[in-house]
Motif scaffolding. Structure first.
Motif, PDB file in Angstrom:
ATOM      1  N   LEU A  49       0.824  -1.214   0.000  1.00 29.04           N
ATOM      2  CA  LEU A  49       0.000   0.000   0.000  1.00 29.04           C
ATOM      3  C   LEU A  49       0.856   1.261   0.000  1.00 29.04           C
ATOM      4  O   LEU A  49       0.455   2.291  -0.541  1.00 29.04           O
ATOM      5  N   ALA A  50       2.046   1.183   0.588  1.00 26.76           N
ATOM      6  CA  ALA A  50       2.917   2.351   0.674  1.00 26.76           C
ATOM      7  C   ALA A  50       3.708   2.592  -0.604  1.00 26.76           C
ATOM      8  O   ALA A  50       4.309   3.658  -0.770  1.00 26.76           O
ATOM      9  N   GLY A  51       3.737   1.616  -1.500  1.00 23.71           N
ATOM     10  CA  GLY A  51       4.549   1.762  -2.703  1.00 23.71           C
ATOM     11  C   GLY A  51       6.036   1.653  -2.425  1.00 23.71           C
ATOM     12  O   GLY A  51       6.858   2.257  -3.122  1.00 23.71           O
ATOM     13  N   SER A  52       6.401   0.891  -1.400  1.00 19.02           N
ATOM     14  CA  SER A  52       7.817   0.687  -1.093  1.00 19.02           C
ATOM     15  C   SER A  52       8.479  -0.124  -2.208  1.00 19.02           C
ATOM     16  O   SER A  52       7.820  -0.902  -2.905  1.00 19.02           O
ATOM     17  N   LYS A  53       9.779   0.061  -2.347  1.00 18.28           N
ATOM     18  CA  LYS A  53      10.503  -0.686  -3.379  1.00 18.28           C
ATOM     19  C   LYS A  53      11.000  -2.027  -2.857  1.00 18.28           C
ATOM     20  O   LYS A  53      11.121  -2.985  -3.607  1.00 18.28           O
ATOM     21  N   GLN A  54      11.298  -2.108  -1.568  1.00 16.01           N
ATOM     22  CA  GLN A  54      11.830  -3.341  -0.990  1.00 16.01           C
ATOM     23  C   GLN A  54      11.355  -3.467   0.453  1.00 16.01           C
ATOM     24  O   GLN A  54      11.278  -2.471   1.178  1.00 16.01           O
ATOM     25  N   LEU A  55      11.050  -4.689   0.856  1.00 11.57           N
ATOM     26  CA  LEU A  55      10.630  -4.991   2.229  1.00 11.57           C
ATOM     27  C   LEU A  55      11.603  -5.978   2.840  1.00 11.57           C
ATOM     28  O   LEU A  55      11.981  -6.973   2.212  1.00 11.57           O
ATOM     29  N   CYS A  56      12.005  -5.700   4.074  1.00  8.31           N
ATOM     30  CA  CYS A  56      12.815  -6.667   4.825  1.00  8.31           C
ATOM     31  C   CYS A  56      12.110  -6.954   6.142  1.00  8.31           C
ATOM     32  O   CYS A  56      11.835  -6.034   6.929  1.00  8.31           O
ATOM     33  N   LEU A  57      11.822  -8.223   6.384  1.00  6.48           N
ATOM     34  CA  LEU A  57      11.151  -8.657   7.604  1.00  6.48           C
ATOM     35  C   LEU A  57      12.165  -8.816   8.722  1.00  6.48           C
ATOM     36  O   LEU A  57      13.262  -9.343   8.515  1.00  6.48           O
ATOM     37  N   THR A  58      11.799  -8.401   9.934  1.00 10.42           N
ATOM     38  CA  THR A  58      12.673  -8.589  11.084  1.00 10.42           C
ATOM     39  C   THR A  58      11.832  -8.835  12.329  1.00 10.42           C
ATOM     40  O   THR A  58      10.623  -8.986  12.243  1.00 10.42           O
ATOM     41  N   HIS A  59      12.500  -8.876  13.506  1.00 11.93           N
ATOM     42  CA  HIS A  59      11.830  -9.166  14.784  1.00 11.93           C
ATOM     43  C   HIS A  59      11.111 -10.522  14.680  1.00 11.93           C
ATOM     44  O   HIS A  59       9.928 -10.653  14.974  1.00 11.93           O
ATOM     45  N   ILE A  60      11.862 -11.534  14.297  1.00  5.55           N
ATOM     46  CA  ILE A  60      11.324 -12.865  14.015  1.00  5.55           C
ATOM     47  C   ILE A  60      11.300 -13.703  15.300  1.00  5.55           C
ATOM     48  O   ILE A  60      12.309 -13.814  15.997  1.00  5.55           O
ATOM     49  N   SER A  61      10.158 -14.271  15.587  1.00  6.23           N
ATOM     50  CA  SER A  61      10.012 -15.094  16.786  1.00  6.23           C
ATOM     51  C   SER A  61      10.920 -16.319  16.712  1.00  6.23           C
ATOM     52  O   SER A  61      11.117 -16.908  15.636  1.00  6.23           O
ATOM     53  N   SER A  62      11.450 -16.727  17.873  1.00 11.93           N
ATOM     54  CA  SER A  62      12.321 -17.906  17.926  1.00 11.93           C
ATOM     55  C   SER A  62      11.543 -19.203  17.684  1.00 11.93           C
ATOM     56  O   SER A  62      12.148 -20.270  17.556  1.00 11.93           O
ATOM     57  N   ARG A  63      10.222 -19.112  17.612  1.00  3.86           N
ATOM     58  CA  ARG A  63       9.429 -20.306  17.276  1.00  3.86           C
ATOM     59  C   ARG A  63       9.727 -20.772  15.849  1.00  3.86           C
ATOM     60  O   ARG A  63       9.441 -21.911  15.491  1.00  3.86           O
ATOM     61  N   TYR A  64      10.275 -19.885  15.024  1.00  2.09           N
ATOM     62  CA  TYR A  64      10.578 -20.223  13.632  1.00  2.09           C
ATOM     63  C   TYR A  64      12.067 -20.517  13.502  1.00  2.09           C
ATOM     64  O   TYR A  64      12.908 -19.630  13.719  1.00  2.09           O
ATOM     65  N   ASP A  65      12.403 -21.756  13.166  1.00  2.00           N
ATOM     66  CA  ASP A  65      13.807 -22.120  13.014  1.00  2.00           C
ATOM     67  C   ASP A  65      14.300 -21.710  11.631  1.00  2.00           C
ATOM     68  O   ASP A  65      13.556 -21.180  10.800  1.00  2.00           O
ATOM     69  N   ARG A  66      15.575 -21.964  11.371  1.00  2.00           N
ATOM     70  CA  ARG A  66      16.189 -21.525  10.117  1.00  2.00           C
ATOM     71  C   ARG A  66      15.448 -22.073   8.897  1.00  2.00           C
ATOM     72  O   ARG A  66      15.296 -21.383   7.882  1.00  2.00           O
ATOM     73  N   GLN A  67      14.977 -23.295   8.973  1.00  2.00           N
ATOM     74  CA  GLN A  67      14.271 -23.888   7.840  1.00  2.00           C
ATOM     75  C   GLN A  67      12.960 -23.175   7.544  1.00  2.00           C
ATOM     76  O   GLN A  67      12.495 -23.185   6.400  1.00  2.00           O
ATOM     77  N   ALA A  68      12.359 -22.556   8.569  1.00  2.00           N
ATOM     78  CA  ALA A  68      11.072 -21.885   8.386  1.00  2.00           C
ATOM     79  C   ALA A  68      11.223 -20.460   7.859  1.00  2.00           C
ATOM     80  O   ALA A  68      10.230 -19.869   7.403  1.00  2.00           O
ATOM     81  N   TRP A  69      12.434 -19.917   7.895  1.00  2.00           N
ATOM     82  CA  TRP A  69      12.594 -18.518   7.510  1.00  2.00           C
ATOM     83  C   TRP A  69      12.174 -18.257   6.059  1.00  2.00           C
ATOM     84  O   TRP A  69      11.524 -17.259   5.758  1.00  2.00           O
TER      85      TRP A  69
END
Length: 307
Positions: free
Chosen positions: A259-279
């Motif tokens: 909605l903002a018209g951003s060019k790139q998104l980076c996700l952060t503040h990832i819960s430890s419930r998600y292991d490396r395979q889930a990223w």
């Protein structure tokens, strides 16, 4: 201009992700580093990088939850021990000054450099000839801010050959023209900068959000940004859990970017419930809505190239 992630986890330190801290490296632009949040062990993370604490010029705190501020007193103290002498300005919500003052006082820590603490409200909180920083409140359990960092447009490339043709030799006059100063030569010729500069270089926009539910202020701060850094504590389908804990899902972060018209998104503040395979699954969820999505990892660096 580069973004460097020092910590990308949610809530508590984990083996794969430390708690939140982000460095905006402005080494070419102003020879300095700006930090956004300083979770526990931020200074330990810095030890594994080329970042020099003495180059830290500003620190922006999004909110006062421990996973975003517990590393601040130690970092300030170590910067002093390591020979930092230049002023540091810290921006953040009401209560930040008390937290810093008491922490340094009780531990009898005396800084060898000037420290300025600015408790902010919504609006423009910093502006100079290079940058504007705007803050807006997000939707979290306590006051949490997002920051929009706007680089002002820069003068275009100096047309040196054209200046030489006009009778101007390389030297001080070149520098004056480059910064937009009109110059009168000894023979009375007026050199107007716009005639000897290429098109202005468009400034870049970075949006760094604190913890938040999906909200309109997030969209406003991210408008036309080159990079949006948005928390995604939970995966899609966990909207109720995210709402109850004042956080966002991958889909909600992607919706803000879209909605903002951003060019790139980076996700952060990832819960430890998600292991490396889930990223990668989290990335793919966001890409269902916003294609140009990536996920932060500790020590990941993103370059924001000049336009």
């Amino acid at each position: 201009m580069d973004i460097f992630f020092l910590g990308t986890g949610a809530g508590i330190p984990a083996k794969l992700r430390n708690v939140t801290s982000i460095a905006l490296k402005l080494l070419e632009e102003r020879g300095s580093i700006w930090l956004f949040d300083t979770g526990e062990a931020t200074q330990h993370q810095i030890l594994h990088t080329s970042i020099k604490p003495r180059r830290i010029e500003k620190i922006f705190i999004t909110h006062l939850h421990g996973d975003h501020i517990y590393g601040l007193p130690g970092l300030l103290a170590s910067r002093s021990f390591q020979g930092g002498e230049s002023e540091v300005t810290i921006y953040g919500p009401k209560g930040l000054k008390e937290y810093i003052t008491i922490s340094l006082s009780v531990s009898q820590t005396y800084l060898k450099y000037p420290l300025k603490i600015v408790e902010i409200a919504e609006g423009v909180i910093f502006e100079d000839e290079q940058f504007i920083v705007e803050a807006r409140l997000l939707d979290h359990g306590i006051p949490s801010y997002g920051y929009r960092i706007v680089e002002k447009d820069r003068p275009g490339t100096l047309l040196a050959d054209k200046l030489v043709e006009a009778g101007v030799q390389p030297g001080p006059i070149f520098r004056k023209i480059k910064v937009g100063e009109t110059v009168t030569l000894e023979d009375g010729t007026v050199i107007v900068p716009s005639d000897f500069l290429g098109p202005a270089q468009k400034g870049r926009i970075i949006t760094i959000l604190g913890d938040t539910r999906y909200c309109e202020n997030a969209i406003s701060l991210a408008r036309d940004s080159d990079l949006l850094i948005h928390e995604a504590t939970f995966s899609k389908g966990e909207e109720k859990l995210a709402f109850d804990y004042f956080h966002s899902t991958t889909h909600q972060a992607a919706e803000v970017a879209n909605l903002a018209g951003s060019k790139q998104l980076c996700l952060t503040h990832i819960s430890s419930r998600y292991d490396r395979q889930a990223w990668q699954e989290l990335v793919m969820e966001a890409q269902e809505i916003f294609a140009n999505t990536d996920i932060a990892e500790d020590f990941k660096e993103i370059n924001i190239p000049s336009k």
